[in-house]
Design a protein around this motif. Structure first.
Motif, PDB file in Angstrom:
ATOM      1  N   ARG A   1     -13.277  -2.833 -28.807  1.00 59.64           N
ATOM      2  CA  ARG A   1     -13.684  -1.482 -29.205  1.00 59.64           C
ATOM      3  C   ARG A   1     -14.887  -1.028 -28.384  1.00 59.64           C
ATOM      4  NH1 ARG A   1     -14.387  -2.448 -34.817  1.00 59.64           N
ATOM      5  NH2 ARG A   1     -12.336  -3.219 -35.277  1.00 59.64           N
ATOM      6  N   SER A   2     -15.862  -1.920 -28.203  1.00 58.40           N
ATOM      7  CA  SER A   2     -17.063  -1.545 -27.455  1.00 58.40           C
ATOM      8  C   SER A   2     -16.728  -1.344 -25.979  1.00 58.40           C
ATOM      9  CB  SER A   2     -18.164  -2.587 -27.624  1.00 58.40           C
ATOM     10  OG  SER A   2     -17.795  -3.781 -27.000  1.00 58.40           O
ATOM     11  N   GLN A   3     -15.755  -2.075 -25.460  1.00 52.66           N
ATOM     12  CA  GLN A   3     -15.343  -1.896 -24.063  1.00 52.66           C
ATOM     13  C   GLN A   3     -14.692  -0.532 -23.854  1.00 52.66           C
ATOM     14  OE1 GLN A   3     -12.891  -5.157 -22.751  1.00 52.66           O
ATOM     15  NE2 GLN A   3     -14.657  -6.324 -22.022  1.00 52.66           N
ATOM     16  N   LYS A   4     -13.906  -0.107 -24.860  1.00 51.58           N
ATOM     17  CA  LYS A   4     -13.233   1.195 -24.752  1.00 51.58           C
ATOM     18  C   LYS A   4     -14.255   2.316 -24.682  1.00 51.58           C
ATOM     19  CE  LYS A   4      -8.710   0.413 -26.802  1.00 51.58           C
ATOM     20  NZ  LYS A   4      -7.915   0.488 -28.031  1.00 51.58           N
ATOM     21  N   ARG A   5     -15.366   2.125 -25.417  1.00 51.15           N
ATOM     22  CA  ARG A   5     -16.389   3.171 -25.451  1.00 51.15           C
ATOM     23  C   ARG A   5     -17.127   3.275 -24.119  1.00 51.15           C
ATOM     24  NH1 ARG A   5     -17.187   1.623 -30.975  1.00 51.15           N
ATOM     25  NH2 ARG A   5     -18.814   0.158 -30.382  1.00 51.15           N
ATOM     26  N   ARG A   6     -17.180   2.159 -23.352  1.00 50.66           N
ATOM     27  CA  ARG A   6     -17.900   2.202 -22.080  1.00 50.66           C
ATOM     28  C   ARG A   6     -17.131   3.008 -21.044  1.00 50.66           C
ATOM     29  NH1 ARG A   6     -18.431  -3.480 -22.811  1.00 50.66           N
ATOM     30  NH2 ARG A   6     -20.288  -3.878 -24.012  1.00 50.66           N
ATOM     31  N   SER A   7     -17.824   3.325 -19.985  1.00 47.32           N
ATOM     32  CA  SER A   7     -17.167   4.133 -18.940  1.00 47.32           C
ATOM     33  C   SER A   7     -16.045   3.351 -18.279  1.00 47.32           C
ATOM     34  CB  SER A   7     -18.192   4.540 -17.883  1.00 47.32           C
ATOM     35  OG  SER A   7     -18.710   3.383 -17.277  1.00 47.32           O
ATOM     36  N   SER A   8     -15.089   4.063 -17.683  1.00 49.26           N
ATOM     37  CA  SER A   8     -13.881   3.426 -17.141  1.00 49.26           C
ATOM     38  C   SER A   8     -14.205   2.500 -15.962  1.00 49.26           C
ATOM     39  CB  SER A   8     -12.891   4.491 -16.698  1.00 49.26           C
ATOM     40  OG  SER A   8     -13.507   5.305 -15.724  1.00 49.26           O
ATOM     41  N   LYS A   9     -15.337   2.709 -15.306  1.00 49.70           N
ATOM     42  CA  LYS A   9     -15.657   1.849 -14.161  1.00 49.70           C
ATOM     43  C   LYS A   9     -15.936   0.402 -14.575  1.00 49.70           C
ATOM     44  CE  LYS A   9     -20.577   2.964 -14.106  1.00 49.70           C
ATOM     45  NZ  LYS A   9     -21.658   3.600 -13.372  1.00 49.70           N
TER      46      LYS A   9
ATOM     47  N   LYS B   1     -12.709 -12.134 -14.270  1.00 42.48           N
ATOM     48  CA  LYS B   1     -13.353 -13.386 -14.626  1.00 42.48           C
ATOM     49  C   LYS B   1     -14.622 -13.134 -15.444  1.00 42.48           C
ATOM     50  CE  LYS B   1     -10.777 -16.176 -11.921  1.00 42.48           C
ATOM     51  NZ  LYS B   1     -10.132 -17.424 -12.186  1.00 42.48           N
ATOM     52  N   ARG B   2     -15.303 -12.013 -15.161  1.00 40.36           N
ATOM     53  CA  ARG B   2     -16.503 -11.709 -15.933  1.00 40.36           C
ATOM     54  C   ARG B   2     -16.082 -11.299 -17.329  1.00 40.36           C
ATOM     55  NH1 ARG B   2     -20.486  -7.758 -13.308  1.00 40.36           N
ATOM     56  NH2 ARG B   2     -18.586  -6.693 -12.754  1.00 40.36           N
ATOM     57  N   ASP B   3     -16.934 -11.637 -18.299  1.00 40.11           N
ATOM     58  CA  ASP B   3     -16.492 -11.531 -19.669  1.00 40.11           C
ATOM     59  C   ASP B   3     -17.545 -10.873 -20.544  1.00 40.11           C
ATOM     60  OD1 ASP B   3     -14.566 -11.983 -21.508  1.00 40.11           O
ATOM     61  OD2 ASP B   3     -14.608 -14.150 -21.340  1.00 40.11           O
ATOM     62  N   LYS B   4     -17.083 -10.082 -21.534  1.00 40.35           N
ATOM     63  CA  LYS B   4     -17.992  -9.492 -22.523  1.00 40.35           C
ATOM     64  C   LYS B   4     -17.646 -10.077 -23.881  1.00 40.35           C
ATOM     65  CE  LYS B   4     -19.566  -6.027 -19.785  1.00 40.35           C
ATOM     66  NZ  LYS B   4     -20.864  -6.216 -19.182  1.00 40.35           N
ATOM     67  N   SER B   5     -18.672 -10.219 -24.747  1.00 39.50           N
ATOM     68  CA  SER B   5     -18.414 -10.714 -26.087  1.00 39.50           C
ATOM     69  C   SER B   5     -19.350 -10.024 -27.063  1.00 39.50           C
ATOM     70  CB  SER B   5     -18.643 -12.232 -26.137  1.00 39.50           C
ATOM     71  OG  SER B   5     -18.729 -12.659 -27.473  1.00 39.50           O
ATOM     72  N   ALA B   6     -18.796  -9.691 -28.264  1.00 41.39           N
ATOM     73  CA  ALA B   6     -19.631  -9.078 -29.299  1.00 41.39           C
ATOM     74  C   ALA B   6     -20.663 -10.067 -29.813  1.00 41.39           C
ATOM     75  CB  ALA B   6     -18.743  -8.601 -30.454  1.00 41.39           C
TER      76      ALA B   6
ATOM     77  N   TYR C   1      -3.196 -12.632 -15.628  1.00 36.08           N
ATOM     78  CA  TYR C   1      -2.847 -11.237 -15.883  1.00 36.08           C
ATOM     79  C   TYR C   1      -3.516 -10.643 -17.132  1.00 36.08           C
ATOM     80  CZ  TYR C   1       0.519 -12.664 -12.412  1.00 36.08           C
ATOM     81  OH  TYR C   1       1.083 -13.169 -11.267  1.00 36.08           O
ATOM     82  N   PHE C   2      -4.432 -11.395 -17.758  1.00 36.01           N
ATOM     83  CA  PHE C   2      -5.064 -10.897 -18.984  1.00 36.01           C
ATOM     84  C   PHE C   2      -6.585 -11.038 -18.906  1.00 36.01           C
ATOM     85  CE2 PHE C   2      -0.784 -12.051 -20.145  1.00 36.01           C
ATOM     86  CZ  PHE C   2      -0.387 -11.006 -20.955  1.00 36.01           C
ATOM     87  N   ALA C   3      -7.306 -10.052 -19.491  1.00 39.24           N
ATOM     88  CA  ALA C   3      -8.765 -10.108 -19.564  1.00 39.24           C
ATOM     89  C   ALA C   3      -9.177 -10.984 -20.746  1.00 39.24           C
ATOM     90  CB  ALA C   3      -9.325  -8.706 -19.747  1.00 39.24           C
ATOM     91  N   GLY C   4     -10.430 -11.520 -20.691  1.00 37.21           N
ATOM     92  CA  GLY C   4     -10.929 -12.464 -21.694  1.00 37.21           C
ATOM     93  C   GLY C   4     -10.730 -12.061 -23.147  1.00 37.21           C
ATOM     94  N   PRO C   5     -11.228 -10.856 -23.588  1.00 36.44           N
ATOM     95  CA  PRO C   5     -11.095 -10.494 -25.009  1.00 36.44           C
ATOM     96  C   PRO C   5      -9.645 -10.409 -25.466  1.00 36.44           C
ATOM     97  CG  PRO C   5     -12.671  -9.070 -23.908  1.00 36.44           C
ATOM     98  CD  PRO C   5     -12.012  -9.867 -22.849  1.00 36.44           C
ATOM     99  N   LYS C   6      -8.753 -10.013 -24.550  1.00 34.47           N
ATOM    100  CA  LYS C   6      -7.332  -9.929 -24.925  1.00 34.47           C
ATOM    101  C   LYS C   6      -6.738 -11.321 -25.108  1.00 34.47           C
ATOM    102  CE  LYS C   6      -6.291  -5.342 -23.273  1.00 34.47           C
ATOM    103  NZ  LYS C   6      -5.783  -4.523 -22.184  1.00 34.47           N
TER     104      LYS C   6
END
Lengths: 80, 308
Positions: free
Chosen positions: B136-144, B153-158, B277-282
């Motif tokens: 959800r927080s990723q969706k709110r960030r800008s598309s870049k 490979k870089r990853d975000k986590s709540a 083919y998948f990002a970390g949170p997914k």
């Protein structure tokens, strides 16, 4: 992209076929030939059994991986 | 088919299918898949002590294949994996001793079932909360900032603030993990995470990736792709030790493990390739239903006593 996907799927299908053959072979080899011997080891020589168990599972992993990687390389090599 | 070591009658086709499914999960999520394989073996009548030991043996073989694939993809932090193996082995021995105590007390099946249900449900609930919050927080960030395909490979986590607080703990000795992008972290934190994972592995079976992989991401701050690959590498060492110690205690039916592994070997390769083919949170969100399936199987066998 579609051609690449088709090639990958074909390679996997061939790999699955090879695995099915290996699995059938393994049922005969492992369950019928090694079964009695492993059971004897497990009952009478527990430490030897533990070492043999590790060697068998790692050996199987390495052999299966190497065989399929080699076959995949051959399959892809021919299709390119 | 009769397996003389455990005295169980199990269909080899069932074992190959379970191995194949668990192999895909292992390659994709970096977990041994014991939360499925253990209950699946229990479902066909294997005692928990045999399910735990046999599952560990099959995981050794599967992890060799999957870790090799991940190493080729650059997803293995060797330094972290070797350090974690030390903590995991100590924990696995503690877990195996607990199983032996319960075996002697005669209530191993009941206690392990209850612990398994609680652990599996907790992991699912936590990962659902975290991955949804992160997405959800990723969706709110800008598309870049959006991640794309194989370069994600870089990853975000709540859970990021808590992770950074843990990394700030200055408990000597501090070490750097350049491959994972961690500048400094206490060696004891790594060993603690590994030890806890090892205890669960020795007690509930498998490599305990279901608890160690999330711990590596949330507690140590390792990117998900690297956590997956490194966990698999570490599992080879710790599950080998777990197999040895359980085999000596009479808890391993290697014939069952070998048959399961024939399916797992191909599944692990498919799973490892799919992570590109998948990002970390997914990946973490997709992980959520898996422990629930394990919990459901354990609840079913516990309350009905049914076997397939």
């Amino acid at each position: 992209m579609k051609q690449g996907t088709a090639r990958t799927l074909r390679a996997f299908a061939i790999e699955l076929g090879i695995y099915a053959l290996l699995v059938t072979g393994y049922f005969f080899l492992v369950l019928h030939l090694l079964g009695g011997w492993l059971y004897g080891l497990e009952v009478h020589h527990r430490y030897t059994y533990a070492s043999v168990a590790i060697l068998l599972i790692i050996g199987q992993a390495v052999v299966l991986e190497s065989v399929t990687t080699l076959l995949l390389r051959l399959i892809r090599g021919r299709s390119e | 088919m009769f397996f003389p070591i455990s005295g169980a009658h199990i269909s080899p086709i069932y074992l190959v299918i379970v191995g194949f499914l668990v192999g895909i999960l292992g390659g994709f999520f970096g977990v041994g898949g014991s939360f499925i394989a253990g209950p699946a073996l229990r479902l066909v009548g294997l005692d928990w002590n045999f399910a735990v030991g046999t599952d560990l043996a099959h995981i050794v073989g599967k992890s060799v294949v999957a870790a090799k694939r991940h190493r080729a993809l650059g997803n293995v932090d060797l330094r972290l994996g070797l350090i974690m193996a030390i903590g995991t082995i100590a924990g696995a021995e503690a877990g195996a001793q607990l199983i032996q105590m319960l075996k002697r007390a005669g209530n191993v099946n009941l206690i392990v079932s209850i612990v398994a249900i609680v652990v599996y449900l907790s992991i699912s609930a936590f990962m659902l909360w975290e991955s949804q919050k992160t997405l959800r927080s990723q969706k709110r960030r800008s598309s870049k900032e959006k991640v794309k395909g194989a370069i994600a490979k870089r990853d975000k986590s709540a859970f990021g603030p808590a992770t950074r607080a843990i990394q700030r703990l200055k408990i000597w000795p501090m070490i750097a993990l350049p491959t994972s992008g961690v500048k400094a972290i206490s060696l004891w934190m790594i060993l603690l995470v590994a030890f806890v994972g090892g205890v669960f592995g020795g007690f509930l079976g498998g490599g305990a990736g279901y608890i160690r992989m999330p711990s590596m991401v949330y507690v140590l701050g390792i990117p998900t792709h690297l956590a997956v690959g490194t966990d698999l590498f570490e599992i080879i060492i710790s599950a080998s030790y777990g197999t040895l110690t359980h085999a000596i205690k009479g808890n391993v039916d290697i014939l069952i493990a070998l048959v399961m592994h024939t399916g797992a070997a191909i599944g692990a390769q498919i799973g490892a390739i799919s992570t590109q083919y998948f990002a970390g949170p997914k990946i973490r969100l997709a992980f959520v239903p898996l422990p629930l399936i394990g919990a459901a199987i354990v609840i079913y066998t516990l309350f009905t006593g049914h076997k397939l």
